[in-house]
Scaffold this active site. Structure first.
Site, PDB file in Angstrom:
ATOM      1  N   SER A 258      43.236  30.849  45.645  1.00  0.00           N
ATOM      2  CA  SER A 258      44.464  31.711  46.299  1.00  0.00           C
ATOM      3  C   SER A 258      44.213  31.852  47.659  1.00  0.00           C
ATOM      4  O   SER A 258      44.203  30.912  48.348  1.00  0.00           O
ATOM      5  CB  SER A 258      44.408  33.206  45.455  1.00  0.00           C
TER       6      SER A 258
ATOM      7  N   ASP B 133      50.003  28.295  36.523  1.00  0.00           N
ATOM      8  CA  ASP B 133      50.132  29.230  37.534  1.00  0.00           C
ATOM      9  C   ASP B 133      51.545  29.063  38.307  1.00  0.00           C
ATOM     10  O   ASP B 133      52.287  28.316  38.301  1.00  0.00           O
ATOM     11  CB  ASP B 133      49.125  29.092  38.653  1.00  0.00           C
TER      12      ASP B 133
ATOM     13  N   HIS C  42      46.277  30.523  37.068  1.00  0.00           N
ATOM     14  CA  HIS C  42      45.851  30.973  38.507  1.00  0.00           C
ATOM     15  C   HIS C  42      44.310  30.722  38.789  1.00  0.00           C
ATOM     16  O   HIS C  42      43.890  30.346  39.882  1.00  0.00           O
ATOM     17  CB  HIS C  42      46.040  32.264  39.057  1.00  0.00           C
TER      18      HIS C  42
END
Ligand SMILES: *[C@@H]1O[C@H](CO)[C@@H](O)[C@H](O)[C@H]1NC(C)=O
Ligand SMILES: *[C@@H]1O[C@H](CO)[C@@H](O)[C@H](O)[C@H]1NC(C)=O
Ligand SMILES: CC(=O)N[C@H]1CO[C@H](CO)[C@@H](O)[C@@H]1O
Length: 675
Positions: free
Chosen positions: A184, A394, A452
């Site tokens: 991320s 995601d 994710h």
């Protein structure tokens, strides 16, 4: 009774493990972790050696970084983890890497009794892994008030300082190969740290040894913010998550257009030497996702099902959490890390309250003067392999967005992947788990059935990413398709199948994959590129074209709708009034930046916050803001906080109307903070 006997076992086990390790110095002993609830039940063959504590970086401002290191307790010179070190970072900014340690790639997960239980897919069997809470103030790391970090280059400077301190403790590990891995917003951190490490290597001071940086692994990374935001609409449309008769569709198109204009402007100035303010403030573009989640919420279903989970589109969550309550094991991690005995076991000098994400860190991390990390990748790719892996479910850092910025990026002489049709299938443990593209030191991997947080969903598959970046895999042709094959722990690869099979993948295959055939003749994907032997027309940016096409179609729909249906527009975007609002939440989120900080600071921090380190970065950051603002401190109990959030969620609200209102800029910003 039961507890008592556990306790006795625990003490006994503890006293065995508390024995000093052979040759361990006092400094090392000071950081050993020998007790943890549940540890005694962990199989000895699996149990890691652990070191943890808060390392002082700068005494003058009391900056200390917390790290937790796991190594294979049974390691010998034949072990795959031998002489290999991986630093793992979660994102945010401001989210603790204990997410990585206890929900993702680490040896343990936390069960509902707050005991450690083993994670079969732990990375510590293939590399020493060090989870670091950074920048200062994140997780168990701390610094003086007012000393928070604001920019990516400062973040990297601090991290290099951390590495120096770390290697003072473990100088023999300077011989290890080093990998940087994370998720991320760590897609911003990792390239900056890599750059700083390589620069240090070329300017070594007397007595310094180089850092043997061998590669980067970036999972669902936030690398090119505006570009990645452009992919949200196509993502929703392609999966039928939004329909064009949605009452907010026009607003969404307008938002998409605003973002597209920003991206065009940024493109035109991409090579400017100055950081472009439009490029670093991605709020206008990120607003697209906020609006999409708002537009697609469903007030008719159960409270916890009303919003799409932005970290996995196949899951649902309440609105406006939209994924912040996920993964559910987080509710065991918090009390585990806030248990004082456990804090002592982790050798904390300062018994700080652990929050998953720190609002203060996030708010302070403006990165106003830092280029988004996409600017750094080309230089890095001249020197080291980079693997960008993406859980396919995601939304927030989705595969389409990553492919979009790759398609525009020029590295090692050529723009984008030359042949986006030339995919390798990836087979792990006999299952097709994804596909990859690989050219000129860059590998992109799309991983099916994963969110994710890839290591959370698919721990064993995620561990094999280390095999991929280190070249420990076979290449085969399966059903006529070039395939990368990896194996579970303990299963040896079949050797140089690649070369034996070379004739099966001749340089001119009958399939359309011929242009990467040359790469199939090397034994490591990261090494596998050869630009010279390729290829007629460079670049067929199919993906870009598809996305462009999608945008054109969207715009055309929009014009049509505008023309045809103005009269039919509902007075309100609300299909049905719901009495389960998040009004308070949103209002609070709006007010925060105005009251506590100057507008821009709060605004940028919030949009960054959105990037959520792991799963829920930004929103949790907001929750902590909440704590900061209401309680002026970090010592509010989690249960209190949760109660408060739940209460406010239950309070009934019509904020959707307001959020849909074009004039409510700060509200929707705040909304983006919490959506
Ligand atoms: C881990 O592996 C062991 C042995 O193969 C197995 O018994 C256990 O169920 C696995 N645990 C999980 C959580 O997958
Ligand atoms: C890829 O990285 C290696 C180092 O791993 C470097 O030697 C090589 O020059 C790079 N390849 C290209 C095409 O730049
Ligand atoms: C169990 C499951 O969801 N499997 C899916 C994994 O991903 C592939 C490719 O997208 C699907 O075909 C499977 O249905």
């Amino acid at each position: 009774m039961l507890y008592l006997s556990f306790y006795v076992i625990f003490i006994l086990a503890g006293s065995v493990f508390a024995a000093p390790p052979k040759g361990g110095s006092d400094a090392l002993k000071q950081f050993m972790v020998t007790h943890l609830p549940g540890l005694s039940k962990i199989d000895d063959g699996f149990k890691p050696l652990m070191y943890a504590g808060q390392l002082e970086l700068f005494p003058e401002n009391n900056t200390n970084y917390f790290f937790w290191k796991f190594t294979d307790g049974n390691k010998n010179a034949n072990s795959t983890s031998y002489k290999r070190t991986t630093f793992w970072l979660n994102g945010g900014p401001g989210c603790s890497s204990m997410d990585g340690a206890l929900l993702e790639s680490g040896p343990f997960r936390i069960d509902q009794s707050q005991n450690v239980v083993m994670n079969n897919g732990s990375w510590h069997k293939v590399s020493d892994v060090i989870y670091v809470d950074q920048p200062a103030g994140t997780g168990f790391s701390y610094t003086e008030q007012g000393k928070y970090i604001h920019e990516l280059y400062d973040m990297a400077f601090y991290f290099i300082k951390f590495m120096e301190k770390y290697y003072e403790l473990y100088p023999e590990e300077l011989d290890n190969d080093i990998y940087l891995a994370g998720e991320s917003y760590a897609g911003q951190y990792i390239p900056y740290i890599a750059k700083a490490m390589l620069e240090r290597n070329s300017n070594l001071q007397e007595g310094q040894k180089e850092y043997k940086l061998k590669g980067l692994l970036i999972g669902n990374g936030w690398v090119s913010p505006n570009e990645q935001s452009l992919a949200y609409m196509p993502f929703f449309l392609k999966r039928d998550l939004i329909k064009k008769d949605n009452p907010m569709f026009m607003k969404l198109l307008a938002q998409q257009e605003r973002c597209q204009r920003i991206v065009d402007k940024v493109d035109a100035h991409f090579d400017d030497k100055e950081v472009n303010p439009v490029e670093v403030d991605s709020s206008e573009c990120e607003e697209i996702l906020t609006k999409l989640l708002l537009a697609t919420q469903d007030g008719l279903v159960a409270h916890d099902q009303q919003c799409i989970n932005m970290y996995d589109y196949t899951l649902r969550d309440s609105y406006p959490s939209c994924g912040m309550n996920w993964p559910y094991e987080l509710k065991y991690v918090k009390p585990f890390l806030n248990n004082d005995d456990n804090k002592h076991d982790l050798n904390l000098k300062k018994l700080k309250t652990w929050n998953e994400c720190s609002g203060r860190v996030s708010r302070n991390f403006y990165a106003r003067d830092s280029f988004p990390s996409v600017h750094l990748l080309p230089d890095l790719l001249k020197q080291i392999p980079i693997v960008l892996f993406n859980g396919a479910n995601d939304i927030i850092c989705n595969t389409e967005g990553v492919l979009l910025y790759i398609s525009k990026m020029k590295w090692n002489g050529i723009k984008g992947f030359e042949n986006t049709d030339a995919k390798f299938d990836w087979v792990h443990d006999e299952k097709n788990v994804g596909y990859m593209l690989q050219e000129r030191n860059l590998t992109f991997i799309n991983i099916y059935n994963s969110s994710h947080m890839v290591p959370y969903d698919l721990p064993d598959v995620s561990r094999a990413l280390i095999d991929i970046i280190t070249g420990n895999f076979d290449e085969k042709k399966i059903d006529e398709k070039p395939t990368v094959v990896t194996y579970p722990l303990g299963v040896k690869r079949q050797g140089d199948v690649l070369h034996n099979d070379a004739e099966e993948i001749p340089s001119k295959t009958p399939t359309s994959t011929s242009s990467t055939a040359s790469s199939t003749t090397t034994d490591s994907v990261p090494k596998a590129s050869s630009t010279s032997t390729l290829n007629n027309e460079p670049t067929s940016h199919k993906v870009t074209r598809l996305i462009q096409l999608a945008v054109v179609i969207i715009v055309m729909w929009g014009l049509y709708l505008l023309y045809a249906s103005y009269r039919a527009r509902p007075a309100s975007i609300i299909k049905k009034p719901v009495a389960s609002g998040r009004k308070k939440n949103v209002q609070w989120a709006d007010q925060l930046p105005d009251e506590e900080h100057d507008q821009q600071e709060g605004f940028i921090a919030k949009t960054f916050g959105k990037l959520t380190g792991n799963n829920g970065g930004y929103f949790r950051a907001n929750r902590e803001d909440y704590v900061d603002d209401i309680e002026l401190g970090e010592n509010v109990g989690d249960s209190q906080l949760d109660d408060f959030i739940i209460a406010s969620d239950d309070e009934g609200g019509d904020d959707r109307v307001e959020s849909g209102n074009e004039d409510e800029r700060s509200r929707t910003k705040g909304g983006s903070g919490s959506v």
